[in-house]
Design a protein around this motif. Structure first.
Motif, PDB file in Angstrom:
ATOM      1  N   UNK A 101      -1.931  14.304 -12.209  1.00 47.81           N
ATOM      2  CA  UNK A 101      -2.710  14.538 -11.009  1.00 47.81           C
ATOM      3  C   UNK A 101      -3.730  13.420 -10.854  1.00 47.81           C
ATOM      4  N   UNK A 102      -4.054  13.085  -9.601  1.00 50.27           N
ATOM      5  CA  UNK A 102      -5.046  12.049  -9.315  1.00 50.27           C
ATOM      6  C   UNK A 102      -5.693  12.333  -7.966  1.00 50.27           C
ATOM      7  N   UNK A 103      -6.863  11.751  -7.765  1.00 48.80           N
ATOM      8  CA  UNK A 103      -7.566  11.914  -6.488  1.00 48.80           C
ATOM      9  C   UNK A 103      -7.122  10.888  -5.468  1.00 48.80           C
ATOM     10  N   UNK A 104      -6.487   9.808  -5.926  1.00 49.88           N
ATOM     11  CA  UNK A 104      -5.961   8.793  -5.025  1.00 49.88           C
ATOM     12  C   UNK A 104      -4.528   8.471  -5.422  1.00 49.88           C
ATOM     13  N   UNK A 105      -3.792   7.882  -4.501  1.00 50.16           N
ATOM     14  CA  UNK A 105      -2.376   7.604  -4.752  1.00 50.16           C
ATOM     15  C   UNK A 105      -2.172   6.600  -5.873  1.00 50.16           C
ATOM     16  N   UNK A 106      -3.171   5.754  -6.118  1.00 49.27           N
ATOM     17  CA  UNK A 106      -3.042   4.740  -7.152  1.00 49.27           C
ATOM     18  C   UNK A 106      -3.644   5.170  -8.487  1.00 49.27           C
ATOM     19  N   UNK A 107      -4.152   6.375  -8.537  1.00 51.77           N
ATOM     20  CA  UNK A 107      -4.744   6.862  -9.772  1.00 51.77           C
ATOM     21  C   UNK A 107      -6.241   6.629  -9.808  1.00 51.77           C
ATOM     22  N   UNK A 158       9.512  20.877   6.985  1.00 53.72           N
ATOM     23  CA  UNK A 158       9.261  22.311   6.802  1.00 53.72           C
ATOM     24  C   UNK A 158       8.425  22.619   5.563  1.00 53.72           C
ATOM     25  N   UNK A 159       7.634  21.653   5.114  1.00 53.03           N
ATOM     26  CA  UNK A 159       6.722  21.883   3.998  1.00 53.03           C
ATOM     27  C   UNK A 159       5.373  21.249   4.320  1.00 53.03           C
ATOM     28  N   UNK A 160       4.404  21.492   3.460  1.00 57.34           N
ATOM     29  CA  UNK A 160       3.103  20.840   3.561  1.00 57.34           C
ATOM     30  C   UNK A 160       2.994  19.712   2.542  1.00 57.34           C
ATOM     31  N   UNK A 161       4.151  19.230   2.094  1.00 58.98           N
ATOM     32  CA  UNK A 161       4.209  18.222   1.041  1.00 58.98           C
ATOM     33  C   UNK A 161       4.650  16.888   1.623  1.00 58.98           C
ATOM     34  N   UNK A 162       3.999  15.815   1.192  1.00 58.59           N
ATOM     35  CA  UNK A 162       4.418  14.459   1.517  1.00 58.59           C
ATOM     36  C   UNK A 162       4.835  13.761   0.220  1.00 58.59           C
ATOM     37  N   UNK A 163       5.720  12.778   0.342  1.00 60.57           N
ATOM     38  CA  UNK A 163       6.112  12.028  -0.849  1.00 60.57           C
ATOM     39  C   UNK A 163       6.076  10.529  -0.576  1.00 60.57           C
ATOM     40  N   UNK A 164       5.775   9.763  -1.620  1.00 62.70           N
ATOM     41  CA  UNK A 164       5.686   8.311  -1.511  1.00 62.70           C
ATOM     42  C   UNK A 164       7.080   7.714  -1.477  1.00 62.70           C
ATOM     43  N   UNK A 211       3.788  13.024  -5.075  1.00 58.25           N
ATOM     44  CA  UNK A 211       3.622  13.979  -3.983  1.00 58.25           C
ATOM     45  C   UNK A 211       2.164  14.028  -3.551  1.00 58.25           C
ATOM     46  N   UNK A 212       1.943  14.246  -2.270  1.00 57.76           N
ATOM     47  CA  UNK A 212       0.595  14.455  -1.726  1.00 57.76           C
ATOM     48  C   UNK A 212       0.527  15.874  -1.189  1.00 57.76           C
ATOM     49  N   UNK A 213      -0.365  16.680  -1.760  1.00 58.04           N
ATOM     50  CA  UNK A 213      -0.477  18.084  -1.381  1.00 58.04           C
ATOM     51  C   UNK A 213      -1.955  18.433  -1.247  1.00 58.04           C
ATOM     52  N   UNK A 214      -2.339  18.832  -0.050  1.00 52.26           N
ATOM     53  CA  UNK A 214      -3.723  19.258   0.224  1.00 52.26           C
ATOM     54  C   UNK A 214      -4.736  18.224  -0.243  1.00 52.26           C
ATOM     55  N   UNK A 215      -4.454  16.968   0.038  1.00 49.69           N
ATOM     56  CA  UNK A 215      -5.415  15.910  -0.242  1.00 49.69           C
ATOM     57  C   UNK A 215      -5.421  15.410  -1.670  1.00 49.69           C
ATOM     58  N   UNK A 233       0.838  -1.190   0.000  1.00 46.01           N
ATOM     59  CA  UNK A 233       0.000   0.000   0.000  1.00 46.01           C
ATOM     60  C   UNK A 233       0.882   1.254   0.000  1.00 46.01           C
ATOM     61  N   UNK A 234       0.438   2.312  -0.681  1.00 51.24           N
ATOM     62  CA  UNK A 234       1.249   3.540  -0.732  1.00 51.24           C
ATOM     63  C   UNK A 234       1.584   4.063   0.659  1.00 51.24           C
ATOM     64  N   UNK A 235       2.852   4.384   0.843  1.00 49.24           N
ATOM     65  CA  UNK A 235       3.328   4.928   2.119  1.00 49.24           C
ATOM     66  C   UNK A 235       3.962   6.291   1.870  1.00 49.24           C
ATOM     67  N   UNK A 236       3.522   7.298   2.631  1.00 47.29           N
ATOM     68  CA  UNK A 236       3.997   8.663   2.416  1.00 47.29           C
ATOM     69  C   UNK A 236       4.755   9.175   3.637  1.00 47.29           C
TER      70      UNK A 236
END
Length: 738
Positions: free
Chosen positions: A423-429, A393-399, A407-411, A385-388
């Protein structure tokens, strides 16, 4: 009326023009005389001289250009100046640039009255609408040497020296990304090392290790050595190596190099025997001639210097300690290295030289493309499963458990694949091409993150069918730093591997990365004979998903198409950067391993990710355009020696001196004092349209000063673009302008 647009072909013109500065190294004759250019109409011809860029921000170019109107009813041309802004599209592989969406913001007619200005402006407008100008990218890059550049260097780049080892015998560096990690080669009794660029295998359940170049074989009882030559490798192991036609071009085994293994960032400096120091620059410098690594000594201080990944390190002795020295803090004697000398290529890494300035400019020029939404596809594979993980010091997460850059930014989820944002609504597309990205959040990603290179990929514009994108060399981990190009951020990014998966992160050290002004960044490994094939792809199979871009370093074979090619004292790694152009090109050309399909390999200088492999399917062949395109023609009978000064005057450089256009004649400009001719005194900000969206027309005064310093820089930039790489050959006799 004059808010004119340049179409997509014009955009190609600028693109080709910018990037070709470096491709010109191997194609010096392509677009050598592409300025000035002319457009013909019913009333006559407009001649546009090579534009003088003032600023490049993203894909928006602003500048000015001199022009001459040759009206049928006039016996002599009427000269003028216009300021513009435009979009550029580039193709580094083709050395082309196109200017489109051009907007003329100001016009100056130094010799004309108001009646003439109106007539001339109307004619120019008619000619420029939907016009196209195509030229070499090389000339645009060179002319930018006189433009206003952002000189700020990158913050938080890490410059701690790696471990620096020296050897006087032929040696190869076996670099592991941490402790050696082995995984089974399916359908065999062997395992292969995932976290090294070289081909290392281990017999299952035994402490028997093997290393091969495809020709040479070594054995050891420990992955870290000591390694010894093996005359007869196991037959079942040898059978696993795929038959590669390119191996037939490999040089015969002459001397088997030693192997030095390491698990930490390390660079290896090898000389062919005892270091041979040679004097240069009137005895101020010594350099080692029998090594591929730039290795110098400055006699005044006694300090030694080595150049690694574009960074200089200094020490009193080979044992260290080594200290980082910025490219703009080197001894003055470094700038005196003759371009034609054996180490003339080093000037690219010495701030203040023409070569360094052009290399830094290259790092700021985007490679662009128009991407078809319907053809751009992306599938992201995860280890479970995707792990971020949050970037500090940012609002960014990465897999972390994928080879892709997600990258995961603001949902929402964003991913970069070969210079294109998705761009996608979920980590898996499912994933679709992004026409809008959270630029401010992405810009916060620091160099300490392995996602830093994504900050150099941009979305410019979009239509329902096409998204316009681009990246600068920072995406490929090349950065301008205090006046010179460097490779890598200097940070160590731990790899991810669990079970049968291994995801490497881009390294700065250990791959012997070197820059030269003729092919760009290249990867070697170290000095040896014969060459070592990087990452032999073993038969069977193993679990590995290669990074989709820019991280093809280890794991399953180095996919960058780079071998450690040795021919004499020159390979395609650092050694090229310490050889003069003629010597380097000769050795590169004659080495069979540097040929692909009969063509000379040209390194990153032709590295256009958008045109590689299956990526081509995503490209729109021709960006949308409106109206009939009026293609400008090159005017080779005219000299490209007419310029626009910043005050709206028209000048030319003739017989070593500047001349001003006034009263339909050229008059010599004195070294000091005013020029008796009209000049621009506009209260409107430059490159801003007037209130009615029409370009402003310059007011005039009788006298103006002449900025020799600025115009000499413009002259130098244009001369550089007309010469072989390095710009040190004389221009020769220029044709006269009218």
């Amino acid at each position: 009326m004059m808010n004119t647009r340049f179409n997509a072909q014009t955009l190609k013109f600028v693109n080709k023009w910018f990037i070709g500065c470096f491709l010109l190294l191997f194609s010096l004759s392509g677009l050598a005389n592409d300025w000035p250019q002319e457009l013909s109409g019913d009333k006559g011809t407009i001649v546009i001289y090579q534009p003088q860029p003032e600023k490049l921000v993203g894909n928006i170019l602003t500048g000015r250009a001199a022009m001459a109107l040759e009206l049928k009813e006039n016996s002599s041309p009427v000269f003028g100046v216009f300021w513009f802004s435009a979009e550029i599209a580039t193709d580094r592989g083709e050395n082309t640039v196109t200017i489109s969406q051009l907007k003329v913001t100001e016009v100056a007619w130094p010799e004309s009255d108001k009646k003439g200005e109106k007539e001339f402006s109307q004619f120019v407008e008619e000619q420029l609408v939907n016009s196209s100008f195509t030229a070499s990218l090389s000339k645009l890059t060179a002319s930018l040497t006189s433009a206003e550049q952002m000189k700020a260097s990158l913050a938080n780049i890490k410059n701690d020296p790696p471990a620096i080892l020296f050897s006087s015998t032929l040696t190869v560096l076996l670099s592991f990304d941490g402790e050696p990690v082995f995984r089974d080669i399916e359908n065999s009794n062997y395992q292969r090392a995932l976290n090294t660029p070289l081909a290392v295998v281990k017999r299952q359940n035994q402490d028997k290790f093997y290393l091969t170049s495809g020709h040479l074989w070594y054995q050891a009882s420990n992955a870290l050595g000591p390694w010894s030559i093996l005359a007869n490798p196991p037959a079942d192991l040898k059978a696993l190596i795929p038959k590669d036609d390119s191996q037939s071009d490999s040089p015969q085994v002459l001397t088997a190099p030693n192997i030095i293994a390491t698990t930490e960032p390390t660079e290896l400096v090898v000389s062919d025997g005892k270091a041979k120091w040679t004097s240069l620059v009137g005895g101020k410098l010594l350099y080692v001639e029998n090594t591929e690594t730039p290795w110098l000594r400055e006699l005044n201080s006694g300090d030694m210097y080595v150049l690694l990944s574009g960074r200089w390190f200094s020490s009193k002795s080979e044992q260290g300690p080594w200290v980082f020295v910025r490219g703009d803090k080197l001894p003055q004697s470094f700038k005196e290295i003759p371009p034609e000398s054996a180490i003339g290529g080093l000037r690219t890494s010495i701030a203040g030289t023409d070569e360094a300035e052009q290399a830094v400019l290259d790092a700021q020029i985007p490679q662009t493309a128009a991407i078809k939404r319907s053809e751009a596809k992306l599938t992201v594979y995860y280890d479970g499963e995707p792990t971020f993980e949050k970037i500090v010091d940012t609002q960014v997460e990465f897999a972390i458990n994928t080879s892709a850059q997600v990258l995961k930014i603001s949902g929402k989820y964003y991913a970069v694949d070969n210079g294109v944002w998705f761009v996608a609504d979920t980590a898996k597309g499912p994933w679709q091409v992004a026409d809008n990205i959270p630029k401010e959040a992405i810009a916060q990603i620091p160099p300490s993150s392995p996602m830093y290179n994504t900050t150099y990929v941009t979305v410019y514009d979009s239509t329902p069918e096409v998204v316009y994108v681009g990246y600068t060399p920072g995406y490929l981990w090349s950065y301008p730093y205090y006046g010179v190009p460097i490779y890598g951020t200097g940070w160590y990014y731990p790899p991810y591997y669990v079970g049968g998966w291994y995801y490497p992160r881009p390294p700065t050290w250990g791959l012997h990365v070197g820059y030269n002004p003729w092919t760009g960044w290249n990867v070697g490994v170290s000095w040896g004979s014969p060459f070592f094939r990087v990452g032999v792809v073993w038969g069977g199979g193993y679990h590995h998903h290669p990074r989709p871009c820019c991280g093809r370093y280890y794991g399953g074979g180095y996919r960058g198409g780079t071998n450690i090619n040795i021919n004499g004292n020159v390979n395609i790694g650092n050694s090229v950067s310490i050889a003069n152009r003629a010597h380097a090109q000769k050795n590169i050309t004659k080495n069979p391993a540097n040929r692909a399909g009969g063509k000379l390999a040209q390194g990153n200088r032709q590295n256009n990710l958008y045109n590689q492999g299956i990526n081509k399917k995503r490209n729109a062949v021709k960006p949308p355009s409106t109206g009939k395109i009026n293609s400008a023609k090159v005017s080779p009978q005219r000299a490209n020696n007419v310029y626009a000064d910043k005050k709206g005057g028209v000048v030319r450089h003739e017989n070593g001196q500047w001349q001003n256009r006034s009263n339909k004649n050229w008059q010599t400009i004195p070294k000091q004092g005013a020029i008796s001719s009209p000049s621009r005194v506009s209260q409107q900000p430059r490159n801003q349209p007037s209130r009615n969206n029409q370009p402003s027309t310059m007011q005039r005064q009788n006298n103006r000063s002449f900025d020799h310093k600025t115009m000499n820089r413009d002259l130098h930039g244009r001369q550089m673009g007309n010469m072989s790489r390095g710009g040190h050959q004389p221009m020769g006799n220029a044709r006269r302008s009218k």
